[in-house]
Scaffold this motif. Structure first.
Motif, short mmCIF file in Angstrom:
data_model
loop_
_atom_site.label_atom_id
_atom_site.label_comp_id
_atom_site.label_asym_id
_atom_site.label_seq_id
_atom_site.Cartn_x
_atom_site.Cartn_y
_atom_site.Cartn_z
N ALA A 113 -12.08 51.55 1.47
CA ALA A 113 -12.97 52.12 1.39
C ALA A 113 -12.52 53.80 0.84
CB ALA A 113 -13.90 52.28 2.16
N GLU A 117 -10.21 54.48 -1.97
CA GLU A 117 -11.34 54.21 -2.89
C GLU A 117 -11.71 55.60 -3.34
OE1 GLU A 117 -12.50 51.38 -5.87
OE2 GLU A 117 -11.34 49.95 -4.71
N TRP A 118 -12.10 56.36 -1.70
CA TRP A 118 -13.40 57.75 -2.09
C TRP A 118 -11.65 58.65 -2.64
CZ3 TRP A 118 -12.38 62.07 1.39
CH2 TRP A 118 -13.38 62.52 1.20
N ASP A 136 -11.71 58.53 -6.29
CA ASP A 136 -12.83 58.95 -6.87
C ASP A 136 -13.30 60.56 -6.79
OD1 ASP A 136 -13.67 56.22 -7.56
OD2 ASP A 136 -15.24 56.89 -5.94
N THR A 137 -12.49 61.09 -5.51
CA THR A 137 -12.93 62.70 -5.20
C THR A 137 -12.03 63.88 -5.78
OG1 THR A 137 -12.41 61.71 -3.12
CG2 THR A 137 -14.42 62.38 -3.08
N ALA A 160 -11.75 48.00 -16.43
CA ALA A 160 -12.95 47.28 -15.13
C ALA A 160 -11.57 45.78 -14.84
CB ALA A 160 -14.18 46.55 -16.62
N ASP A 161 -10.61 45.33 -15.78
CA ASP A 161 -10.05 44.41 -15.82
C ASP A 161 -8.28 45.01 -15.03
OD1 ASP A 161 -11.61 42.86 -17.22
OD2 ASP A 161 -10.01 42.58 -18.90
N ARG A 205 -8.62 47.71 -13.08
CA ARG A 205 -9.05 48.38 -11.30
C ARG A 205 -9.49 47.14 -10.95
NH1 ARG A 205 -11.33 53.00 -12.19
NH2 ARG A 205 -12.52 52.90 -10.34
N TYR A 206 -9.65 45.53 -11.57
CA TYR A 206 -9.73 44.44 -10.94
C TYR A 206 -8.72 43.79 -9.99
CZ TYR A 206 -9.63 39.08 -9.78
OH TYR A 206 -9.44 38.16 -9.97
N ARG A 237 -7.55 45.74 -7.39
CA ARG A 237 -8.45 45.59 -6.24
C ARG A 237 -8.36 44.12 -5.67
NH1 ARG A 237 -12.99 48.17 -9.37
NH2 ARG A 237 -13.40 49.90 -8.16
N ARG A 238 -7.71 43.12 -6.65
CA ARG A 238 -7.14 41.73 -6.48
C ARG A 238 -6.20 41.95 -4.89
NH1 ARG A 238 -3.60 37.83 -7.51
NH2 ARG A 238 -2.61 39.39 -8.95
N ALA A 249 -6.46 43.00 -1.63
CA ALA A 249 -6.86 43.07 -0.59
C ALA A 249 -6.20 41.30 -0.79
CB ALA A 249 -8.12 41.97 -1.72
N TRP A 250 -5.23 40.89 -1.48
CA TRP A 250 -4.13 39.98 -1.24
C TRP A 250 -3.33 40.49 0.26
CZ3 TRP A 250 -2.48 35.35 -3.70
CH2 TRP A 250 -1.39 34.41 -3.38
N ASP A 252 -4.56 41.16 3.46
CA ASP A 252 -6.06 39.88 4.00
C ASP A 252 -4.45 39.39 4.03
OD1 ASP A 252 -7.78 38.16 5.07
OD2 ASP A 252 -8.59 37.31 3.02
N GLU A 312 -11.13 36.96 -5.14
CA GLU A 312 -11.10 37.70 -3.94
C GLU A 312 -12.96 38.69 -3.87
OE1 GLU A 312 -9.87 38.75 -1.30
OE2 GLU A 312 -7.85 37.63 -1.82
N ALA A 336 -12.95 42.58 -5.09
CA ALA A 336 -12.71 42.31 -6.25
C ALA A 336 -14.09 41.65 -7.63
CB ALA A 336 -11.43 41.99 -6.33
N ARG A 341 -19.26 50.93 0.32
CA ARG A 341 -17.74 49.68 0.13
C ARG A 341 -16.72 49.73 2.16
NH1 ARG A 341 -15.57 52.95 -4.11
NH2 ARG A 341 -16.15 51.74 -6.05
#
Lengths: 218, 218
Positions: free
Chosen positions: A65, A68-69, A72-73, A84-85, A87-88, A91-92, A95-96, A99, B62, B65, B91
């Motif tokens: 978070a 990403e903030w 964004d800023t 979008a693809d 960015r996905y 993020r994936r 997370a991999w 996590d 994920e 994501a 988030r």
């Protein structure tokens, strides 16, 4: 001044430190022994975790978070694609690492070897982590065979998430740099960035880094 | 047709199901016993987890994501604010539930009671989860005393992340609805949405839901 409460080898803190440095946002680093759950620290972040970023008197938590903030800023330089693809995929991969890789490898090797929070190293965890990192390095190599960077042709937060874990493992000598040349090349590129300097100068009392840890020719 | 590989009480799958339904994206639900690590499933998602969304022949994994990708590609109705601070808070709260709440409460109560992946319920885990949920409900109530929804004045992904966990706990009767009226009011609002219907009709063989589980007046 902005301040980052962190723990030197925490991959989540390293991801935020790399993002801050790449975007040229200066912060004062304050080491936090988060496992002691100091009440003042818990007031800043009830989740009781690092990193916590203090900026303009506010306290931000949760590494993804925060990153990403920051994206964004402070959009320059960009660390996420615009589509979008793309960015996905960033993020994936974040997370991999944060996590699955964290649970199977980083927690089992780095936290055990450094006895974070007073834990006693357990040989079964070390063995399991040493086995699982091979699978993860193979997966990274498979990605890097198809792309210049982990999530595509530009460097993104996904590379910082991965480098945050890999660099912590490298501190304790747990990365086999001979397994895949493509991973060594990727890490050499990211390691030589000015944003990486602070991470390469980390020192844990009583546990010196691997000899090649801060060496750009490793 | 789009397809979601899922497990009925998984909070990560429920968050994605709620997001899909709210955005009126139809999917076929396919139950996946992910802990068996079926090779065909692993080909679709090497992380070996649910949810996996198949859309236009691609496989997305994920949960966070996926939800952000859905938000980027199907913006109506919006489930994230437009401003950076608002997005940060969504988030942060998603991460709070999917990381801390999951580890301290959902894994200790839902997965234990349902014996997910063949685990044997451990009384110490059940006791610990039953204690920790009180702290989390108090934190939710503190947020909801200041805001109409968890992350602000509009319903967002943060509410879906929280409701995904809370609804799985409610299936196994682990939510004390008398603790905070403000949480009961919040859950009643979210439970009555058409997007919630599929979740309220979930049935786990051999484990009936709590009697009030699907009741809108609980």
């Amino acid at each position: 001044m902005n301040r980052l409460y962190h723990f030197p080898l925490s991959p989540f803190c390293r991801k935020v430190r790399l993002t801050l440095a790449e975007k040229k946002i200066e912060v004062e680093l304050v080491e936090e022994r988060f496992w002691e759950q100091n009440p003042e620290f818990l007031r800043r972040n009830p989740a009781g975790k690092v990193p916590v970023l203090r900026v303009d008197g506010r306290f931000l938590s949760e590494s993804q978070a925060i990153c990403e903030w920051l994206e964004d800023t402070v959009p320059t330089p960009p660390l996420m694609p615009r589509d979008a693809d793309g960015r996905y995929e960033v993020r994936r991969i974040c997370a991999w690492f944060d996590d699955k890789f964290h649970e199977e490898v980083t927690a089992k090797l780095v936290y055990e070897r450094l006895k974070v929070g007073g834990r006693t190293p357990d040989a079964r965890n070390i063995k399991s982590g040493s086995q699982r990192i091979k699978y993860h390095l193979d997966y990274m190599a498979w990605l890097l065979d198809q792309r210049r960077w982990l999530a595509g042709d530009a460097m993104t937060l996904a590379d910082f998430a991965a480098a945050a874990h890999i660099s912590a493992l490298d501190y304790v000598s747990d990365v086999d740099w001979n397994r895949h040349a493509v991973i060594k090349d990727w890490y050499a590129k990211i390691k030589s960035r000015p944003a990486f300097r602070s991470i390469l100068s980390d020192q844990i009392p009583g546990q010196a880094p691997a000899r090649h840890y801060s060496d750009l020719d490793f």
